[in-house]
Design a protein around this motif. Structure first.
Motif, mmCIF file in Angstrom:
data_model
loop_
_atom_site.group_PDB
_atom_site.id
_atom_site.type_symbol
_atom_site.label_atom_id
_atom_site.label_comp_id
_atom_site.label_asym_id
_atom_site.label_seq_id
_atom_site.Cartn_x
_atom_site.Cartn_y
_atom_site.Cartn_z
ATOM 1 N N ILE A 69 0.942 -1.160 -0.001
ATOM 2 C CA ILE A 69 -0.063 -0.015 -0.116
ATOM 3 C C ILE A 69 0.975 1.245 0.064
ATOM 4 O O ILE A 69 1.890 1.406 0.785
ATOM 5 C CB ILE A 69 -1.185 -0.038 1.199
ATOM 6 C CG1 ILE A 69 -1.828 1.185 1.044
ATOM 7 C CG2 ILE A 69 -0.129 0.123 2.444
ATOM 8 C CD1 ILE A 69 -3.076 0.843 2.002
ATOM 9 N N SER A 70 0.440 2.371 -0.720
ATOM 10 C CA SER A 70 1.319 3.440 -0.804
ATOM 11 C C SER A 70 0.164 4.606 -0.957
ATOM 12 O O SER A 70 -1.110 4.404 -1.320
ATOM 13 C CB SER A 70 2.396 3.342 -1.807
ATOM 14 O OG SER A 70 1.581 3.260 -3.284
ATOM 15 N N ARG A 71 0.796 5.813 -1.143
ATOM 16 C CA ARG A 71 0.107 7.006 -1.327
ATOM 17 C C ARG A 71 0.652 8.194 -2.006
ATOM 18 O O ARG A 71 1.734 8.375 -1.824
ATOM 19 C CB ARG A 71 -0.703 7.556 0.048
ATOM 20 C CG ARG A 71 0.416 7.976 0.984
ATOM 21 C CD ARG A 71 -0.173 8.471 2.330
ATOM 22 N NE ARG A 71 0.846 9.199 3.243
ATOM 23 C CZ ARG A 71 0.630 9.285 4.672
ATOM 24 N NH1 ARG A 71 -0.435 8.839 5.092
ATOM 25 N NH2 ARG A 71 1.670 9.804 5.223
ATOM 26 N N ASP A 72 0.003 8.874 -2.501
ATOM 27 C CA ASP A 72 0.362 10.206 -3.192
ATOM 28 C C ASP A 72 -0.492 11.350 -2.551
ATOM 29 O O ASP A 72 -1.650 11.512 -2.850
ATOM 30 C CB ASP A 72 0.269 10.110 -4.710
ATOM 31 C CG ASP A 72 0.963 11.466 -5.221
ATOM 32 O OD1 ASP A 72 0.719 12.261 -4.728
ATOM 33 O OD2 ASP A 72 0.969 11.340 -6.600
ATOM 34 N N SER A 73 0.065 11.946 -1.650
ATOM 35 C CA SER A 73 -0.765 12.876 -0.656
ATOM 36 C C SER A 73 -0.917 14.137 -1.860
ATOM 37 O O SER A 73 -1.921 14.709 -1.317
ATOM 38 C CB SER A 73 0.197 13.399 0.370
ATOM 39 O OG SER A 73 0.397 12.388 1.386
ATOM 40 N N THR A 74 -0.198 14.297 -2.578
ATOM 41 C CA THR A 74 -0.742 15.431 -3.685
ATOM 42 C C THR A 74 -1.789 15.232 -4.418
ATOM 43 O O THR A 74 -2.337 16.295 -5.077
ATOM 44 C CB THR A 74 0.414 15.960 -4.442
ATOM 45 O OG1 THR A 74 0.756 14.683 -5.379
ATOM 46 C CG2 THR A 74 1.898 15.936 -3.709
#
Length: 115
Positions: A69-74
């Protein structure tokens, strides 16, 4: 509230990879965590993975070492990279976000792994 929209599901073969995306809108800055659950035909919905606001992660034993799992906060988007997929991973995958006063779910995206 937070609105969630999943994408990226599909039909793949045993051993293939797939990446799911979950785009969040609304009060995204206040979420405690975002994550994924899945529900296979005839089974209960089960936890898959989550990422807390601080960046730490949790995984179900059945997917450890295969899913990330990962994320791109932008982009307010969470991803689930699924490697070495197995037929038993076949399910509808749901994105989930929890925060103060809300527990939001997406509509789900179907993942089918053929043997």
């Amino acid at each position: 509230q937070v609105q969630l929209l999943e994408s990226g599901g599909g039909l793949v073969q045993d051993g293939d990879s797939l990446t799911l995306s979950c785009a969040a809108s609304g009060r995204t800055l206040s979420s405690y965590y975002m994550g994924w659950h899945r529900q296979a035909p005839g089974k209960e919905r089960e936890f898959v993975a989550r990422m807390w606001s601080a960046g730490n992660t949790n995984y179900a034993d059945s997917v450890k070492g295969r899913f990330t799992i990962s994320r791109d906060s932008t982009k307010n988007t969470v991803y689930l990279r699924m490697n070495s997929l197995k037929p038993e991973d076949t399910a509808i995958y749901y994105c989930n976000a929890r925060g103060p006063g809300y527990d939001s779910w997406g509509q789900g995206t179907q993942v089918t792994v053929s043997s």
